[in-house]
Design an enzyme around this catalytic site. Sequence first.
Site, PDB file in Angstrom:
ATOM      1  N   CYS A 297     -17.501   5.476 -11.571  1.00 34.90           N
ATOM      2  CA  CYS A 297     -18.067   4.351 -12.326  1.00 34.90           C
ATOM      3  C   CYS A 297     -19.584   4.486 -12.328  1.00 34.90           C
ATOM      4  O   CYS A 297     -20.326   3.511 -12.168  1.00 34.90           O
ATOM      5  CB  CYS A 297     -17.614   2.999 -11.760  1.00 34.90           C
ATOM      6  SG  CYS A 297     -17.973   2.756 -10.006  1.00 34.90           S
TER       7      CYS A 297
ATOM      8  N   ASP B 217     -10.858   9.102  -7.893  1.00 35.55           N
ATOM      9  CA  ASP B 217     -11.814   8.102  -8.379  1.00 35.55           C
ATOM     10  C   ASP B 217     -12.889   8.030  -7.304  1.00 35.55           C
ATOM     11  O   ASP B 217     -12.827   7.219  -6.390  1.00 35.55           O
ATOM     12  CB  ASP B 217     -11.105   6.756  -8.578  1.00 35.55           C
ATOM     13  CG  ASP B 217     -12.014   5.706  -9.192  1.00 35.55           C
ATOM     14  OD1 ASP B 217     -12.830   6.065 -10.063  1.00 35.55           O
ATOM     15  OD2 ASP B 217     -11.915   4.533  -8.792  1.00 35.55           O
TER      16      ASP B 217
ATOM     17  N   ASP C  43      -9.493  11.131   5.814  1.00 40.96           N
ATOM     18  CA  ASP C  43     -10.812  11.530   5.317  1.00 40.96           C
ATOM     19  C   ASP C  43     -10.583  12.564   4.226  1.00 40.96           C
ATOM     20  O   ASP C  43     -10.112  13.670   4.496  1.00 40.96           O
ATOM     21  CB  ASP C  43     -11.638  12.116   6.457  1.00 40.96           C
ATOM     22  CG  ASP C  43     -13.048  12.523   6.033  1.00 40.96           C
ATOM     23  OD1 ASP C  43     -13.349  12.462   4.822  1.00 40.96           O
ATOM     24  OD2 ASP C  43     -13.841  12.902   6.913  1.00 40.96           O
TER      25      ASP C  43
ATOM     26  N   PRO D 241     -10.138  -0.396  -4.144  1.00 40.20           N
ATOM     27  CA  PRO D 241      -9.309  -1.534  -3.725  1.00 40.20           C
ATOM     28  C   PRO D 241      -7.863  -1.519  -4.223  1.00 40.20           C
ATOM     29  O   PRO D 241      -7.057  -2.322  -3.787  1.00 40.20           O
ATOM     30  CB  PRO D 241     -10.051  -2.737  -4.299  1.00 40.20           C
ATOM     31  CG  PRO D 241     -10.728  -2.205  -5.514  1.00 40.20           C
ATOM     32  CD  PRO D 241     -11.128  -0.785  -5.166  1.00 40.20           C
ATOM     33  N   GLY D 242      -7.510  -0.658  -5.192  1.00 42.89           N
ATOM     34  CA  GLY D 242      -6.108  -0.500  -5.545  1.00 42.89           C
ATOM     35  C   GLY D 242      -5.699  -0.906  -6.946  1.00 42.89           C
ATOM     36  O   GLY D 242      -4.517  -0.850  -7.274  1.00 42.89           O
ATOM     37  N   GLY D 243      -6.644  -1.293  -7.780  1.00 47.19           N
ATOM     38  CA  GLY D 243      -6.291  -1.676  -9.150  1.00 47.19           C
ATOM     39  C   GLY D 243      -5.694  -0.526  -9.944  1.00 47.19           C
ATOM     40  O   GLY D 243      -4.693  -0.696 -10.648  1.00 47.19           O
TER      41      GLY D 243
ATOM     42  N   CYS E  21      -8.892   8.331  -3.415  1.00 45.61           N
ATOM     43  CA  CYS E  21      -9.871   7.333  -2.956  1.00 45.61           C
ATOM     44  C   CYS E  21      -9.471   6.004  -3.586  1.00 45.61           C
ATOM     45  O   CYS E  21     -10.098   5.533  -4.539  1.00 45.61           O
ATOM     46  CB  CYS E  21     -11.281   7.730  -3.362  1.00 45.61           C
ATOM     47  SG  CYS E  21     -11.742   9.413  -2.868  1.00 45.61           S
TER      48      CYS E  21
END
Length: 220
Positions: free
Chosen positions: A162, A109, A91, A44-46, A41
Amino acid sequence: ELTPMLRELNAAGRIYCQDEASQMVANAVEVPPNGRFLDVCAAPGGKSGLIAANAPRALIAAGDLHRSRVEFLKANLARQGCGEVSVLQYDAEATLPFGEGSFDAVLVDAPCSGTGTIRRNPEIRYSVASNDLDEMPRKQLRILTNVSNLVKRGGSLVYSTCSLEREENELVAQAFTAGHPGFETVMPKMPARFITDDKCARTWPHRDGLDGFFVAAFRR
């Protein structure tokens, strides 16, 4: 708070800003030299970018559900100098385009309530629904279960959120190991002061001055 100089460098793509707790999650993922890694997942890619930087010779794949998030992920990885990462749309609760045992390391994540990031995103308190702590853990466990067969024997599976809520964290980790005897809980590779009695790891905004993250690590 970023200084004007850091804002300028960030806007120019010279630096990438990431909360320390998010960096610790990425650093908890151990990819062997020339290994294979999947960020399930990833948008955004950090975390994907940092893991790619830490494992320059690895084969790395990253993906997400919605086209808009996948496009942002691809652009963000390119901005970080990680254009070699294979980016896919899928998915994570359904069939994934990989064979069993394809990866040495997998990171989930997971989508979550995000309560650990309220200090930076106070609007979250208005978007968390009353049934989220019923629905989210079921979704998180489905994703973990679905991707677990992609981990090779001896490989690692890292689960993070998170969120501050036990329902999305310890209880999901416990349900996963109870239903998957082929996996054992192992200590995540994080500083000792963040390790809990459950052999997981937590960061707390009020204690650590970081976003609130949870990390559990499993070995197949």
